[in-house]
Scaffold this motif. Structure first.
Motif, short mmCIF file in Angstrom:
data_model
loop_
_atom_site.label_atom_id
_atom_site.label_comp_id
_atom_site.label_asym_id
_atom_site.label_seq_id
_atom_site.Cartn_x
_atom_site.Cartn_y
_atom_site.Cartn_z
N LEU A 48 -17.34 10.14 -4.67
CA LEU A 48 -16.82 9.63 -3.02
C LEU A 48 -15.55 8.77 -3.78
CD1 LEU A 48 -16.67 10.80 -0.39
CD2 LEU A 48 -18.30 8.83 0.05
N ALA A 49 -15.73 7.40 -3.90
CA ALA A 49 -14.88 6.49 -4.11
C ALA A 49 -13.78 6.78 -4.92
CB ALA A 49 -15.07 5.03 -4.92
N SER A 50 -14.21 7.63 -6.36
CA SER A 50 -13.01 7.96 -6.85
C SER A 50 -12.03 9.31 -5.94
CB SER A 50 -13.55 8.84 -8.47
OG SER A 50 -12.71 9.22 -8.96
N VAL A 51 -12.64 9.85 -5.26
CA VAL A 51 -11.80 10.77 -4.00
C VAL A 51 -11.15 10.05 -3.19
CG1 VAL A 51 -12.12 12.49 -2.51
CG2 VAL A 51 -13.01 13.12 -4.25
N VAL A 52 -11.36 8.90 -2.77
CA VAL A 52 -10.47 8.73 -1.55
C VAL A 52 -9.98 7.42 -2.03
CG1 VAL A 52 -11.31 6.56 -0.09
CG2 VAL A 52 -13.03 7.76 -0.13
N VAL A 53 -10.14 6.96 -3.07
CA VAL A 53 -8.70 6.14 -3.91
C VAL A 53 -7.69 6.79 -4.53
CG1 VAL A 53 -7.87 5.25 -5.44
CG2 VAL A 53 -10.06 4.27 -4.76
N THR A 54 -7.69 8.36 -4.30
CA THR A 54 -6.84 9.22 -5.33
C THR A 54 -6.06 9.56 -3.81
OG1 THR A 54 -8.49 9.87 -7.03
CG2 THR A 54 -6.13 10.93 -6.05
N CYS A 55 -6.65 9.45 -3.00
CA CYS A 55 -6.70 10.19 -1.84
C CYS A 55 -5.23 9.16 -1.05
CB CYS A 55 -7.53 10.69 -0.75
SG CYS A 55 -7.89 12.60 -1.50
N ALA A 56 -5.89 8.03 -0.98
CA ALA A 56 -5.36 7.06 0.08
C ALA A 56 -3.50 7.08 -1.05
CB ALA A 56 -6.04 5.61 -0.63
N VAL A 57 -4.14 7.08 -2.44
CA VAL A 57 -3.00 6.73 -3.40
C VAL A 57 -1.76 7.66 -2.67
CG1 VAL A 57 -1.76 6.23 -5.57
CG2 VAL A 57 -3.93 4.94 -5.53
N GLY A 58 -2.65 8.83 -3.03
CA GLY A 58 -1.56 10.22 -2.15
C GLY A 58 -0.49 9.92 -1.45
N LEU A 59 -1.37 9.52 -0.38
CA LEU A 59 -1.23 9.61 1.10
C LEU A 59 0.07 8.57 1.57
CD1 LEU A 59 -4.28 9.99 3.25
CD2 LEU A 59 -2.48 11.98 2.89
N VAL A 60 -0.22 7.35 1.02
CA VAL A 60 0.72 6.39 1.01
C VAL A 60 1.87 7.14 0.19
CG1 VAL A 60 -0.29 4.77 1.50
CG2 VAL A 60 -0.05 4.72 -0.55
N SER A 61 2.29 7.90 -0.85
CA SER A 61 2.89 7.79 -1.90
C SER A 61 3.90 9.35 -1.45
CB SER A 61 2.55 7.77 -2.98
OG SER A 61 1.65 7.11 -4.00
N GLY A 62 4.37 10.12 -0.62
CA GLY A 62 4.65 11.13 -0.79
C GLY A 62 3.90 12.61 -0.48
N ALA A 63 2.02 12.44 -0.08
CA ALA A 63 1.85 13.66 0.36
C ALA A 63 1.58 14.20 1.18
CB ALA A 63 0.27 13.74 -0.06
N HIS A 64 2.02 15.10 1.90
CA HIS A 64 1.35 15.26 2.63
C HIS A 64 0.62 16.78 3.15
CE1 HIS A 64 4.78 12.92 4.93
NE2 HIS A 64 5.83 13.42 3.96
N LEU A 65 0.04 16.82 4.09
CA LEU A 65 -1.10 18.11 3.60
C LEU A 65 -1.36 17.58 4.99
CD1 LEU A 65 -4.01 17.42 2.14
CD2 LEU A 65 -3.32 15.96 2.62
N SER A 66 -2.74 18.74 5.67
CA SER A 66 -2.94 19.38 6.98
C SER A 66 -3.83 17.79 6.93
CB SER A 66 -2.62 20.56 7.54
OG SER A 66 -3.67 21.52 6.64
#
Lengths: 261, 323
Positions: free
Chosen positions: A128-146
């Motif tokens: 879960l920590a891995s998923v959260v970290v990757t998604c957090a980095v993604g969201l601040v680096s230009g990932a857009h999704l619903s």
């Protein structure tokens, strides 16, 4: 000492020990956090891979289903990290058995089920920590999704990665070595490529091969909410088939091992 | 019966293993009763069945037949109640935890977090509490296993060849810790193949061979047998066993072909006597190893080689009998 009576009280209370062992869980999480290799594999590599592969400016504007390509790479890397975390957790169990830790535990009131539960929960916490970290980095680096695609994708990546706990357990028995993750890490990376997790594979013989790679099914299921399409039937067949292989393989090894211990 | 409850009660235990070479009877009809407060050494060569017996006592293996009662309980119950604990030979530690963390974790299983500090002290590990297990010496790791075994404050403590691979200083420190513990009245059973350890730290020695108890007595009895020597010679004039047994210092007489073998604890005097006053020749003196001691103790015509055990309240029923 020959004639003195024992100093132990005659009556002892022995509550049946709980399945929930907070001290053990805390200790396991501390061990994982202290293991530099585990931290790099699960918390550093996935977001770094995402930044390398997912943040070209073209990906930010290119849309897929309910988001952009950057989000597609982010969700894929989140699954990759979760898979690494659960594989390492599963492999850890067989390593501990080989080192005699399980035998040592059998000399304490700890129940075997509590041991398995603690290992599973700690592996899932790291996944879960891995998923959260990757998604957090993604969201601040230009990932857009619903939001729905994000929550569902992250959830499927996390829960689905449990299949790889069985993979890690099985492999830990087949290759019992303390540094088994040095082998399994690259193996997972190869499978991630071949199964279309890192780079989508469109058509041709490689696409056919990809359907037989253990990472393929989970990758398809995890990205389905983002793509907004139902995953093809081979994804389900792949996950169930490999899940069965890993669970049966691990269970057989586990039982043989338990009989010996 | 509660005050008289046996710490350990093994009856007619059998345990075999199938190996490629055939079936091995590791434990083959073993009987043993240990009373509370005894310090018992399980002595025997490798393969005598020591470790298998300990596995049966701890519930790590189940007997093919026979019964195991630990403080009146099934082994698994005795473990779950924390009434028996064990120090195993090797392994069983997580290298990436510190000494203190290992103890705190194990104490949480027993529900005895307060026992960590005292266990560190008694095992002589207070200075090493913050050290990673992986960087501890073999002796420190073994004392950590001992500290872990103290956490439930067990009635019965079992040690399986606890000093294997330790240097002399480590071995001494380890036994000093055990001895201090035994002085508090805990029942202790330890396996060893070092006669000196059994001699120095046990008040009862149980000799195992081929999965059976072949001798059971006080340390003094076993030492007397095992420290003996055999003087063998060829006699030029025939002599009866009785005549030979009457020679000073001769405990026991055997014959091998034309040689006589005289068991004695005063080999120098006997050899001098034989060479000066009889026509004995080709004289050899060999020390009696443990194996030989077993044979002497178990041969049908074995003379009583040791003085009877001093009668104490508990040895009357157990330690006095050389089986």
């Amino acid at each position: 000492m020959t004639t003195t009576a024992t100093t132990t009280p005659a009556v002892r209370t022995a509550p049946r020990t709980s399945l929930w062992q907070p001290v053990y869980l805390r200790t396991e999480l501390r061990r994982l956090a202290r293991n530099r290799r585990t931290v790099i594999f699960t918390l550093v590599m996935p977001p770094v891979f995402f930044l390398l592969f997912g943040t070209q400016s073209a990906y930010g504007t290119q849309s897929v289903g309910n988001g952009n390509v950057t989000a597609y790479v982010m969700i894929s890397m989140a699954l990759y990290g979760a898979m690494l975390a659960t594989t390492a957790g599963g492999a850890g169990v067989s390593i501990e058995r080989a080192q005699g830790w399980s035998r040592q535990l059998r000399l304490t009131p700890l129940r075997p089920a509590a041991y398995v539960l603690t290992k599973v929960v700690s592996a899932l916490v790291f996944a879960l920590a891995s998923v959260v970290v990757t998604c957090a980095v993604g969201l601040v680096s230009g990932a857009h999704l619903s939001t729905r695609a994000l929550v569902l994708g992250a959830l499927i990546a996390w829960v689905g990665s449990a299949v790889f706990a069985a993979f890690g357990l099985f492999m830990g028995y087949v290759l019992p070595a303390e540094n088994v993750m040095q082998i399994l890490g690259p193996v997972l990376a190869l499978m991630a490529f071949a199964g279309g997790l890192f780079v989508p594979i469109d058509g041709g013989v490689f696409a056919t091969i990809a359907k037989f790679i253990p990472t393929y099914g989970l990758a398809e299921l995890t990205r389905a909410p983002l793509l907004g399409t139902a995953p093809n039937v081979w994804a389900y067949v792949n996950v169930l088939g490999w899940g069965l292989v890993f669970v049966v393989g691990a269970a057989r090894r586990f039982r043989r091992d338990t009989a010996r211990v | 019966m509660t005050t008289d409850e046996l710490a350990l009660d093994l009856r007619e235990l059998h345990k075999s293993f199938r190996t490629p070479a055939g079936t091995v009877r590791a434990v083959d009809g073993l009987d043993l009763a240990v009373r509370p407060g005894e310090v018992v050494a399980f002595l025997g060569p490798n393969g005598a069945g020591k470790t298998t017996t300990i596995d049966l006592v701890l519930g790590l293996a189940t007997p093919d037949s026979g019964t195991v009662r630990v403080l009146g309980h099934e082994p698994s119950d005795a473990i779950a109640h924390g009434r028996v604990s064990a120090v195993m030979q090797t392994g069983g530690l997580l290298k990436d935890l510190t000494v203190r963390e290992t103890l705190e974790l194990t104490a949480s299983f027993y529900g005895t977090p307060w026992a960590v500090g005292p266990a560190l002290e008694r095992a002589g590990l207070a200075d090493a509490a913050g050290r990673r297990v992986g960087s501890c010496s073999g002796g420190q790791q073994q004392r950590l296993r001992f500290a872990l075994a103290l956490l439930p404050d067990p009635d019965l403590l079992i040690l399986d060849e606890p000093t294997t691979g330790m240097d002399v200083a480590g071995r001494r420190d380890f036994w000093n810790a055990i001895r201090a513990d035994a002085a508090q009245g805990r029942t202790i059973l330890f396996a060893t193949h070092y006669l000196e350890e059994a001699d120095a730290y046990a008040d009862r020695i149980v000799l195992l061979s081929h999965g059976k108890v072949v001798a059971d007595g006080t340390a003094a009895q076993v030492r007397a047998v095992a420290s003996g020597r055999v003087v063998s010679a060829v006699l030029d004039a025939p002599a009866t066993d009785d005549e030979l047994a009457a020679l000073p210092g001769v405990d026991h007489v055997e014959r091998r072909g034309d040689r006589v073998q005289l068991h004695t604890r005063t080999s120098d005097e006997l050899a001098r006597l034989l060479l000066t006053t009889t026509g004995a020749h080709d004289l050899e003196i060999t020390s009696l190893g443990l194996e030989q001691a077993f044979l002497t103790l178990t041969s049908d015509d074995a003379a009583p080689v040791a003085p009877p055990a001093p009668a104490t309240d508990r040895s009357a029923s157990t330690a006095g009998s050389l089986r």
